[in-house]
Design a protein around this motif. Structure first.
Motif, short mmCIF file in Angstrom:
data_model
loop_
_atom_site.label_atom_id
_atom_site.label_comp_id
_atom_site.label_asym_id
_atom_site.label_seq_id
_atom_site.Cartn_x
_atom_site.Cartn_y
_atom_site.Cartn_z
N PRO A 1 0.78 -1.24 0.00
CA PRO A 1 0.00 0.00 0.00
C PRO A 1 0.82 1.29 0.00
O PRO A 1 0.47 2.24 -0.71
N GLN A 2 1.90 1.32 0.78
CA GLN A 2 2.69 2.54 0.85
C GLN A 2 3.31 2.88 -0.50
O GLN A 2 3.25 4.01 -0.96
N LYS A 3 3.89 1.88 -1.14
CA LYS A 3 4.49 2.10 -2.46
C LYS A 3 3.42 2.45 -3.49
O LYS A 3 3.66 3.26 -4.40
N SER A 4 2.26 1.85 -3.37
CA SER A 4 1.17 2.15 -4.30
C SER A 4 0.71 3.60 -4.14
O SER A 4 0.42 4.28 -5.14
N ARG A 5 0.65 4.08 -2.91
CA ARG A 5 0.28 5.49 -2.69
C ARG A 5 1.32 6.42 -3.29
O ARG A 5 0.98 7.44 -3.92
N GLU A 6 2.59 6.07 -3.12
CA GLU A 6 3.66 6.90 -3.66
C GLU A 6 3.60 6.94 -5.19
O GLU A 6 3.73 7.99 -5.81
N MET A 7 3.39 5.77 -5.80
CA MET A 7 3.34 5.72 -7.27
C MET A 7 2.08 6.42 -7.77
O MET A 7 2.12 7.10 -8.82
N LEU A 8 0.97 6.29 -7.06
CA LEU A 8 -0.26 6.96 -7.45
C LEU A 8 -0.06 8.47 -7.45
O LEU A 8 -0.50 9.17 -8.38
N LYS A 9 0.61 8.97 -6.43
CA LYS A 9 0.91 10.40 -6.38
C LYS A 9 1.78 10.81 -7.57
O LYS A 9 1.54 11.86 -8.19
N THR A 10 2.76 10.00 -7.89
CA THR A 10 3.63 10.30 -9.03
C THR A 10 2.84 10.33 -10.33
O THR A 10 3.02 11.23 -11.17
N CYS A 11 1.94 9.37 -10.50
CA CYS A 11 1.13 9.31 -11.72
C CYS A 11 0.18 10.50 -11.83
O CYS A 11 0.02 11.09 -12.90
N ILE A 12 -0.44 10.86 -10.71
CA ILE A 12 -1.35 12.01 -10.71
C ILE A 12 -0.59 13.29 -11.02
O ILE A 12 -1.03 14.11 -11.84
N ARG A 13 0.57 13.45 -10.39
CA ARG A 13 1.39 14.65 -10.66
C ARG A 13 1.79 14.70 -12.14
O ARG A 13 1.73 15.76 -12.77
N THR A 14 2.17 13.57 -12.68
CA THR A 14 2.58 13.52 -14.09
C THR A 14 1.44 13.95 -15.00
O THR A 14 1.63 14.73 -15.94
N PHE A 15 0.24 13.47 -14.70
CA PHE A 15 -0.94 13.81 -15.52
C PHE A 15 -1.29 15.29 -15.37
O PHE A 15 -1.55 15.99 -16.35
N VAL A 16 -1.28 15.80 -14.15
CA VAL A 16 -1.62 17.21 -13.91
C VAL A 16 -0.59 18.11 -14.57
O VAL A 16 -0.94 19.11 -15.22
N GLU A 17 0.68 17.79 -14.44
CA GLU A 17 1.72 18.60 -15.06
C GLU A 17 1.60 18.57 -16.58
O GLU A 17 1.87 19.58 -17.26
N LEU A 18 1.17 17.44 -17.13
CA LEU A 18 0.96 17.34 -18.57
C LEU A 18 -0.13 18.30 -19.04
O LEU A 18 0.07 19.07 -19.98
N ILE A 19 -1.28 18.26 -18.38
CA ILE A 19 -2.38 19.09 -18.86
C ILE A 19 -2.18 20.57 -18.54
O ILE A 19 -2.87 21.42 -19.10
N CYS A 20 -1.24 20.86 -17.65
CA CYS A 20 -0.91 22.26 -17.37
C CYS A 20 0.20 22.77 -18.28
O CYS A 20 0.57 23.95 -18.21
#
Length: 208
Positions: A85-104
């Motif tokens: 779970p901890q690693k999944s939360r970290e990777m999820l944050k990375t994926c969300i940041r990547t997507f948000v930075e892309l659309i910005c």
């Protein structure tokens, strides 16, 4: 050079027309008139309206896939060690940041985002292009991360729904950009603004 310039101009104008009107309502006549191109240009470059639209969808797919390409091997390695779970939360944050930075960024225009959203709300006959290129890859990816990060609180069906809602939140950052900037008194999406947006999304998903 002239041919390439004409083709690119048609694509740029077509993206705006398809975003504003949808596939069915946008016309090749309007696109050609705005591009100052001859009547056979779309048939010549794209084999017709369908080919033009599919090329735009594939362009959208490639923008997203290019951004996530380096993360996918990391996801596969993590998936092999789940539950984590901890690693999944970290990777999820990375994926969300990547997507948000892309659309910005300048890579994802508002018009491309609107085409993306239109395909989810009013699917064209070519929705499968997005489904095969993005949905069947990234929805299971996000669903798996959300489910593992929840430590059993979400079943697969609920995690899948949360993944859909997560995508909607992220796309809203672009499609409601002017409203958000005005409400927050921001001039643009700088690093501080993006960090604040991410903090809200993380909290909404339950991974802050």
């Amino acid at each position: 050079m002239m041919k390439k310039s004409t083709k690119n101009k048609i694509i740029k104008i077509a993206i705006h027309e398809f975003a504003a009107k949808g596939y069915e309502q946008a016309t090749t006549r309007d696109i050609l008139e705005q591009a100052s191109a001859n009547s056979g240009a779309i048939s010549y470059y794209f084999s017709g309206k369908q080919g033009l639209y599919v090329e735009i969808l594939m362009h959208l797919v490639e923008i997203v896939r290019k951004k996530f390409r380096n993360l996918y091997p990391q996801y596969l390695l993590l998936k092999a060690t789940m539950p984590n779970p901890q690693k999944s939360r970290e990777m999820l944050k990375t994926c969300i940041r990547t997507f948000v930075e892309l659309i910005c960024s300048d890579e994802m225009s508002l018009d491309l985002a609107m085409i993306y959203i239109r395909e989810y709300t009013q699917p064209s006959p070519f929705f499968e292009t997005l489904s095969e290129g993005l949905n069947k890859i990234y929805f299971p990816w996000f669903t798996t991360l959300l489910q593992d990060a929840s430590e059993g609180a979400l079943n697969e069906k609920d995690a899948n729904l949360q993944a859909v809602m997560l995508y909607a939140q992220i796309l809203t950052v672009l499609t409601r950009k002017e409203v958000i900037l005005k409400a927050m008194d921001w001039e643009d999406y700088d690093k501080q603004a993006i960090d604040q947006i991410l903090s809200i999304i993380y909290r909404n998903v339950g991974i802050q």
